[in-house]
Motif scaffolding. Structure first.
Motif, PDB file in Angstrom:
ATOM      1  N   PRO A   1       0.837  -1.201   0.000  1.00  0.00           N
ATOM      2  CA  PRO A   1       0.000   0.000   0.000  1.00  0.00           C
ATOM      3  C   PRO A   1       0.874   1.254   0.000  1.00  0.00           C
ATOM      4  O   PRO A   1       1.950   1.264   0.588  1.00  0.00           O
ATOM      5  CB  PRO A   1      -0.809  -0.104   1.289  1.00  0.00           C
ATOM      6  N   GLY A   2       0.397   2.274  -0.714  1.00  0.00           N
ATOM      7  CA  GLY A   2       1.097   3.549  -0.729  1.00  0.00           C
ATOM      8  C   GLY A   2       2.287   3.622  -1.669  1.00  0.00           C
ATOM      9  O   GLY A   2       2.951   4.651  -1.750  1.00  0.00           O
ATOM     10  N   ILE A   3       2.586   2.539  -2.392  1.00  0.00           N
ATOM     11  CA  ILE A   3       3.724   2.531  -3.316  1.00  0.00           C
ATOM     12  C   ILE A   3       3.243   2.113  -4.701  1.00  0.00           C
ATOM     13  O   ILE A   3       2.635   1.050  -4.851  1.00  0.00           O
ATOM     14  CB  ILE A   3       4.822   1.561  -2.833  1.00  0.00           C
ATOM     15  N   GLU A   4       3.501   2.947  -5.708  1.00  0.00           N
ATOM     16  CA  GLU A   4       3.162   2.553  -7.076  1.00  0.00           C
ATOM     17  C   GLU A   4       4.051   1.378  -7.470  1.00  0.00           C
ATOM     18  O   GLU A   4       5.256   1.393  -7.238  1.00  0.00           O
ATOM     19  CB  GLU A   4       3.366   3.706  -8.066  1.00  0.00           C
ATOM     20  N   THR A   5       3.444   0.347  -8.050  1.00  0.00           N
ATOM     21  CA  THR A   5       4.167  -0.872  -8.395  1.00  0.00           C
ATOM     22  C   THR A   5       3.800  -1.311  -9.802  1.00  0.00           C
ATOM     23  O   THR A   5       2.636  -1.233 -10.196  1.00  0.00           O
ATOM     24  CB  THR A   5       3.810  -2.008  -7.408  1.00  0.00           C
ATOM     25  N   VAL A   6       4.799  -1.797 -10.546  1.00  0.00           N
ATOM     26  CA  VAL A   6       4.572  -2.324 -11.886  1.00  0.00           C
ATOM     27  C   VAL A   6       4.969  -3.794 -11.894  1.00  0.00           C
ATOM     28  O   VAL A   6       6.039  -4.155 -11.406  1.00  0.00           O
ATOM     29  CB  VAL A   6       5.385  -1.538 -12.947  1.00  0.00           C
ATOM     30  N   ALA A   7       4.090  -4.632 -12.428  1.00  0.00           N
ATOM     31  CA  ALA A   7       4.357  -6.064 -12.560  1.00  0.00           C
ATOM     32  C   ALA A   7       4.249  -6.430 -14.035  1.00  0.00           C
ATOM     33  O   ALA A   7       3.287  -6.039 -14.702  1.00  0.00           O
ATOM     34  CB  ALA A   7       3.352  -6.867 -11.739  1.00  0.00           C
ATOM     35  N   ARG A   8       5.250  -7.168 -14.534  1.00  0.00           N
ATOM     36  CA  ARG A   8       5.265  -7.560 -15.945  1.00  0.00           C
ATOM     37  C   ARG A   8       5.444  -9.062 -16.066  1.00  0.00           C
ATOM     38  O   ARG A   8       6.245  -9.661 -15.353  1.00  0.00           O
ATOM     39  CB  ARG A   8       6.406  -6.872 -16.681  1.00  0.00           C
ATOM     40  N   GLY A   9       4.725  -9.650 -17.014  1.00  0.00           N
ATOM     41  CA  GLY A   9       4.873 -11.057 -17.325  1.00  0.00           C
ATOM     42  C   GLY A   9       4.219 -11.362 -18.651  1.00  0.00           C
ATOM     43  O   GLY A   9       3.108 -10.889 -18.911  1.00  0.00           O
ATOM     44  N   SER A  10       4.944 -12.085 -19.513  1.00  0.00           N
ATOM     45  CA  SER A  10       4.442 -12.460 -20.822  1.00  0.00           C
ATOM     46  C   SER A  10       3.985 -11.212 -21.592  1.00  0.00           C
ATOM     47  O   SER A  10       4.772 -10.290 -21.768  1.00  0.00           O
ATOM     48  CB  SER A  10       3.325 -13.490 -20.690  1.00  0.00           C
ATOM     49  N   ARG A  11       2.741 -11.134 -21.996  1.00  0.00           N
ATOM     50  CA  ARG A  11       2.202 -10.001 -22.766  1.00  0.00           C
ATOM     51  C   ARG A  11       1.602  -8.906 -21.887  1.00  0.00           C
ATOM     52  O   ARG A  11       1.066  -7.931 -22.390  1.00  0.00           O
ATOM     53  CB  ARG A  11       1.094 -10.489 -23.707  1.00  0.00           C
TER      54      ARG A  11
ATOM     55  N   THR B   1       1.255  -6.096 -18.595  1.00  0.00           N
ATOM     56  CA  THR B   1       1.857  -5.170 -17.642  1.00  0.00           C
ATOM     57  C   THR B   1       0.737  -4.618 -16.771  1.00  0.00           C
ATOM     58  O   THR B   1      -0.251  -4.083 -17.287  1.00  0.00           O
ATOM     59  CB  THR B   1       2.575  -4.010 -18.363  1.00  0.00           C
ATOM     60  N   LEU B   2       0.891  -4.777 -15.468  1.00  0.00           N
ATOM     61  CA  LEU B   2      -0.057  -4.234 -14.502  1.00  0.00           C
ATOM     62  C   LEU B   2       0.620  -3.097 -13.754  1.00  0.00           C
ATOM     63  O   LEU B   2       1.725  -3.261 -13.235  1.00  0.00           O
ATOM     64  CB  LEU B   2      -0.469  -5.307 -13.487  1.00  0.00           C
ATOM     65  N   THR B   3      -0.042  -1.948 -13.686  1.00  0.00           N
ATOM     66  CA  THR B   3       0.464  -0.807 -12.926  1.00  0.00           C
ATOM     67  C   THR B   3      -0.511  -0.526 -11.793  1.00  0.00           C
ATOM     68  O   THR B   3      -1.668  -0.188 -12.019  1.00  0.00           O
ATOM     69  CB  THR B   3       0.625   0.427 -13.831  1.00  0.00           C
ATOM     70  N   PHE B   4      -0.007  -0.691 -10.567  1.00  0.00           N
ATOM     71  CA  PHE B   4      -0.802  -0.482  -9.362  1.00  0.00           C
ATOM     72  C   PHE B   4      -0.522   0.922  -8.838  1.00  0.00           C
ATOM     73  O   PHE B   4       0.602   1.208  -8.428  1.00  0.00           O
ATOM     74  CB  PHE B   4      -0.414  -1.497  -8.285  1.00  0.00           C
ATOM     75  N   PRO B   5      -1.524   1.808  -8.821  1.00  0.00           N
ATOM     76  CA  PRO B   5      -1.302   3.131  -8.235  1.00  0.00           C
ATOM     77  C   PRO B   5      -1.199   3.010  -6.713  1.00  0.00           C
ATOM     78  O   PRO B   5      -1.511   1.967  -6.130  1.00  0.00           O
ATOM     79  CB  PRO B   5      -2.547   3.920  -8.650  1.00  0.00           C
TER      80      PRO B   5
ATOM     81  N   GLY C   1      -8.861  -0.194  -4.429  1.00  0.00           N
ATOM     82  CA  GLY C   1      -9.256   1.143  -4.004  1.00  0.00           C
ATOM     83  C   GLY C   1      -9.124   2.142  -5.141  1.00  0.00           C
ATOM     84  O   GLY C   1      -9.918   3.073  -5.258  1.00  0.00           O
ATOM     85  N   GLU C   2      -8.111   1.965  -5.964  1.00  0.00           N
ATOM     86  CA  GLU C   2      -7.893   2.746  -7.182  1.00  0.00           C
ATOM     87  C   GLU C   2      -7.700   1.727  -8.304  1.00  0.00           C
ATOM     88  O   GLU C   2      -7.006   0.728  -8.109  1.00  0.00           O
ATOM     89  CB  GLU C   2      -6.639   3.614  -7.071  1.00  0.00           C
ATOM     90  N   PRO C   3      -8.295   1.948  -9.480  1.00  0.00           N
ATOM     91  CA  PRO C   3      -8.158   0.964 -10.555  1.00  0.00           C
ATOM     92  C   PRO C   3      -6.699   0.700 -10.933  1.00  0.00           C
ATOM     93  O   PRO C   3      -5.856   1.594 -10.898  1.00  0.00           O
ATOM     94  CB  PRO C   3      -8.907   1.600 -11.726  1.00  0.00           C
ATOM     95  N   VAL C   4      -6.432  -0.544 -11.294  1.00  0.00           N
ATOM     96  CA  VAL C   4      -5.124  -0.988 -11.746  1.00  0.00           C
ATOM     97  C   VAL C   4      -5.122  -0.920 -13.274  1.00  0.00           C
ATOM     98  O   VAL C   4      -6.085  -1.336 -13.920  1.00  0.00           O
ATOM     99  CB  VAL C   4      -4.854  -2.433 -11.269  1.00  0.00           C
ATOM    100  N   VAL C   5      -4.053  -0.391 -13.847  1.00  0.00           N
ATOM    101  CA  VAL C   5      -3.963  -0.279 -15.298  1.00  0.00           C
ATOM    102  C   VAL C   5      -3.330  -1.550 -15.859  1.00  0.00           C
ATOM    103  O   VAL C   5      -2.240  -1.941 -15.452  1.00  0.00           O
ATOM    104  CB  VAL C   5      -3.146   0.961 -15.726  1.00  0.00           C
ATOM    105  N   LEU C   6      -4.048  -2.184 -16.782  1.00  0.00           N
ATOM    106  CA  LEU C   6      -3.565  -3.369 -17.475  1.00  0.00           C
ATOM    107  C   LEU C   6      -3.271  -2.991 -18.918  1.00  0.00           C
ATOM    108  O   LEU C   6      -4.117  -2.431 -19.608  1.00  0.00           O
ATOM    109  CB  LEU C   6      -4.605  -4.488 -17.444  1.00  0.00           C
ATOM    110  N   SER C   7      -2.055  -3.298 -19.359  1.00  0.00           N
ATOM    111  CA  SER C   7      -1.645  -3.077 -20.742  1.00  0.00           C
ATOM    112  C   SER C   7      -1.283  -4.437 -21.333  1.00  0.00           C
ATOM    113  O   SER C   7      -0.467  -5.164 -20.765  1.00  0.00           O
ATOM    114  CB  SER C   7      -0.439  -2.127 -20.779  1.00  0.00           C
ATOM    115  N   ILE C   8      -1.907  -4.774 -22.475  1.00  0.00           N
ATOM    116  CA  ILE C   8      -1.715  -6.073 -23.111  1.00  0.00           C
ATOM    117  C   ILE C   8      -1.088  -5.879 -24.483  1.00  0.00           C
ATOM    118  O   ILE C   8      -1.611  -5.139 -25.316  1.00  0.00           O
ATOM    119  CB  ILE C   8      -3.054  -6.815 -23.273  1.00  0.00           C
ATOM    120  N   ASP C   9       0.016  -6.561 -24.734  1.00  0.00           N
ATOM    121  CA  ASP C   9       0.692  -6.549 -26.025  1.00  0.00           C
ATOM    122  C   ASP C   9      -0.006  -7.551 -26.942  1.00  0.00           C
ATOM    123  O   ASP C   9       0.011  -8.745 -26.678  1.00  0.00           O
ATOM    124  CB  ASP C   9       2.163  -6.935 -25.833  1.00  0.00           C
TER     125      ASP C   9
END
Length: 155
Positions: free
Chosen positions: A28-38, A40-44, A76-84
């Motif tokens: 909580p409280g830290i922006e985090t990016v997780a990547r795997g395969s196609r 990318t999830l960005t957690f605000p 609590g805040e939407p997570v951004v999903l980016s798909i290749d």
């Protein structure tokens, strides 16, 4: 074993096994990016209220069908999903291109149907981008010729 994962049966493929492609701690409280395969999830910063171990699973790198866990978690805040979507029927540079428009669907288990997730497409980078309110199973299909015949757990 993750509560959302496991094996699904698909009559066309007989048996499908889900494979992990990423696990990452999100604080909580830290922006985090997780990547795997196609994917990318960005957690605000406000996405999670406690430490969460998130995961991604797929059964085939060439099929954009992914399960995110923990299954059902709400943000609590939407997570951004980016798909290749490079190399798919929606990619104008691919040999299999059929003029499809990328569309993301999530599996609504309570209603036993796939539901569209609004998003936008970055054609220059071949990425489809959506904001997720929760984790579930997601499939990227095309509006042209979409069929609701993806494998489900227990079928």
């Amino acid at each position: 074993a993750p509560s959302f994962g496991g094996t699904v049966v698909n009559p066309a493929l007989n048996l499908v096994t889900w494979y992990p492609v990423c696990e990452k701690l999100v604080m909580p409280g830290i922006e985090t990016v997780a990547r795997g395969s196609r994917y990318t999830l960005t957690f605000p910063r406000g996405a999670v209220s406690k430490l969460e171990l998130i995961s991604m699973q797929e059964y085939d790198r060439d099929v954009i069908d992914v399960q995110f866990g923990p299954h059902g978690i709400k943000f609590g805040e939407p997570v951004v999903l980016s798909i290749d979507f490079t190399g798919t029927r929606a990619d104008p540079g691919a040999a299999v291109y059929d003029h499809s428009e990328p569309v993301l669907y999530w599996l609504n288990e309570a209603k036993n149907r796939w539901e569209e997730v609004p998003g936008e497409t970055d054609w220059d980078t071949r990425r489809h981008i959506v904001r997720l309110e929760h984790f579930s199973r997601y499939v990227l299909g095309g509006k042209a010729g979409w069929r609701e015949t993806h494998p489900r757990e227990g079928e």
